[in-house]
Design a protein around this motif. Structure first.
Motif, PDB file in Angstrom:
ATOM      1  N   ASP A 102      33.352 112.122  70.432  1.00 53.88           N
ATOM      2  CA  ASP A 102      32.903 111.079  71.354  1.00 53.88           C
ATOM      3  C   ASP A 102      32.886 109.733  70.631  1.00 53.88           C
ATOM      4  OD1 ASP A 102      31.782 109.656  73.418  1.00 53.88           O
ATOM      5  OD2 ASP A 102      29.742 110.400  73.070  1.00 53.88           O
ATOM      6  N   ALA A 103      33.759 108.811  71.062  1.00 58.97           N
ATOM      7  CA  ALA A 103      33.821 107.475  70.450  1.00 58.97           C
ATOM      8  C   ALA A 103      33.352 106.410  71.431  1.00 58.97           C
ATOM      9  CB  ALA A 103      35.246 107.177  70.004  1.00 58.97           C
ATOM     10  N   GLY A 135      36.071 112.508  60.780  1.00 59.40           N
ATOM     11  CA  GLY A 135      36.607 111.190  60.477  1.00 59.40           C
ATOM     12  C   GLY A 135      35.995 110.150  61.394  1.00 59.40           C
ATOM     13  N   CYS A 136      35.355 109.139  60.820  1.00 58.67           N
ATOM     14  CA  CYS A 136      34.745 108.071  61.605  1.00 58.67           C
ATOM     15  C   CYS A 136      35.669 106.859  61.569  1.00 58.67           C
ATOM     16  CB  CYS A 136      33.371 107.710  61.046  1.00 58.67           C
ATOM     17  SG  CYS A 136      32.573 106.363  61.937  1.00 58.67           S
ATOM     18  N   THR A 137      35.995 106.328  62.742  1.00 61.65           N
ATOM     19  CA  THR A 137      36.811 105.113  62.832  1.00 61.65           C
ATOM     20  C   THR A 137      35.989 103.935  63.310  1.00 61.65           C
ATOM     21  OG1 THR A 137      37.491 105.653  65.083  1.00 61.65           O
ATOM     22  CG2 THR A 137      38.926 106.393  63.288  1.00 61.65           C
ATOM     23  N   GLY A 138      34.682 104.119  63.427  1.00 56.85           N
ATOM     24  CA  GLY A 138      33.790 103.023  63.770  1.00 56.85           C
ATOM     25  C   GLY A 138      33.488 102.929  65.241  1.00 56.85           C
ATOM     26  N   HIS A 169      37.174 100.155  62.031  1.00 54.24           N
ATOM     27  CA  HIS A 169      37.412 100.218  60.579  1.00 54.24           C
ATOM     28  C   HIS A 169      38.322 101.397  60.281  1.00 54.24           C
ATOM     29  CE1 HIS A 169      34.650 103.613  59.862  1.00 54.24           C
ATOM     30  NE2 HIS A 169      33.708 102.975  60.537  1.00 54.24           N
ATOM     31  N   ASN A 170      38.812 101.464  59.041  1.00 51.94           N
ATOM     32  CA  ASN A 170      39.686 102.572  58.633  1.00 51.94           C
ATOM     33  C   ASN A 170      38.907 103.880  58.691  1.00 51.94           C
ATOM     34  OD1 ASN A 170      41.840 100.874  58.140  1.00 51.94           O
ATOM     35  ND2 ASN A 170      41.317 100.596  55.978  1.00 51.94           N
ATOM     36  N   VAL A 171      39.629 104.976  58.729  1.00 56.18           N
ATOM     37  CA  VAL A 171      38.989 106.288  58.821  1.00 56.18           C
ATOM     38  C   VAL A 171      38.224 106.573  57.532  1.00 56.18           C
ATOM     39  CG1 VAL A 171      39.365 108.763  59.083  1.00 56.18           C
ATOM     40  CG2 VAL A 171      40.789 107.162  60.340  1.00 56.18           C
ATOM     41  N   CYS A 223      29.898 101.695  59.478  1.00 56.78           N
ATOM     42  CA  CYS A 223      29.371 101.234  60.773  1.00 56.78           C
ATOM     43  C   CYS A 223      27.978 101.768  61.082  1.00 56.78           C
ATOM     44  CB  CYS A 223      30.329 101.605  61.900  1.00 56.78           C
ATOM     45  SG  CYS A 223      30.472 103.375  62.185  1.00 56.78           S
ATOM     46  N   GLY A 224      27.502 102.756  60.329  1.00 59.64           N
ATOM     47  CA  GLY A 224      26.162 103.287  60.543  1.00 59.64           C
ATOM     48  C   GLY A 224      26.063 104.368  61.600  1.00 59.64           C
ATOM     49  N   SER A 225      27.177 104.801  62.166  1.00 65.61           N
ATOM     50  CA  SER A 225      27.149 105.850  63.184  1.00 65.61           C
ATOM     51  C   SER A 225      26.718 107.174  62.551  1.00 65.61           C
ATOM     52  CB  SER A 225      28.531 105.987  63.829  1.00 65.61           C
ATOM     53  OG  SER A 225      28.480 106.876  64.903  1.00 65.61           O
TER      54      SER A 225
END
Length: 183
Positions: free
Chosen positions: A94-95, A117-120, A126-128, A145-147
């Motif tokens: 969920d993004a 993998g977080c992309t922000g 931001h980059n992965v 990003c703090g997620s």
């Protein structure tokens, strides 16, 4: 001379043409004639051990299907697809929102650890960055990003072996020095 060559060429074409027409003609052939009925495959509910994930193979002289020749995880995935189940759940996370400690983005895992993998937030800001979650530490926060992401373990509850490797300890990070009430 020219007429002799063309007469010979016409004669050759006339002799070959009927043979070509006959060889391309179709005939009804029953597929798998004389072959016993295809083996019955186990469903996902019938699979209990690793031996159940070994295919029966195919008789000599036949081309095997993917289901007949696959083994292991590939066979599990194909059996799931035949029943309409996505065994490995390859949908993206969920993004549409930023995960918080109270409402983290849930990541399902059947293993001891899971990488996400977080992309922000918003997506692709931001980059992965790859975050590692384990059963011992199921919550991870993206440093960019703090997620917040949380692993939801969906594997077997009792696997009858020690979860901790003998003598191995996870390396210390700054997260080890954060007070638990801030998690």
């Amino acid at each position: 001379m020219f007429l002799q060559r063309s007469a010979v060429a016409i004669a050759r074409r006339a002799a070959v043409a009927p043979a070509l027409r006959r060889s391309i003609a179709t005939s009804a052939v029953r597929r798998n004639a004389g072959v016993p009925d295809a083996p019955k495959f186990k469903t996902l509910k019938e699979i209990k051990t690793e031996e159940d994930l070994i295919g029966p193979g195919t008789p000599p002289g036949q081309v095997p299907t993917d289901l007949e020749q696959s083994t292991g995880l590939e066979r599990l995935e194909i059996l799931g697809k035949t029943e309409g189940i996505d065994v490995f759940d390859m949908r993206p996370l969920d993004a549409s929102r930023k995960g918080t400690l109270d409402n983290p983005i849930m990541v399902r895992s059947a293993g001891e650890e899971q990488f996400a993998g977080c992309t922000g937030y918003p997506a692709d800001s931001h980059n992965v960055l790859w975050l590692r979650m384990t059963r011992d530490r199921p919550v991870e926060r993206c440093p960019e990003c703090g997620s917040v992401y949380k692993m939801e373990y969906v594997g077997p509850q009792d696997d009858h072996h020690d979860h901790h490797h003998h003598g191995w300890q996870e390396p210390k990070t700054m997260a080890d020095f954060v007070k638990p009430e801030y998690w």
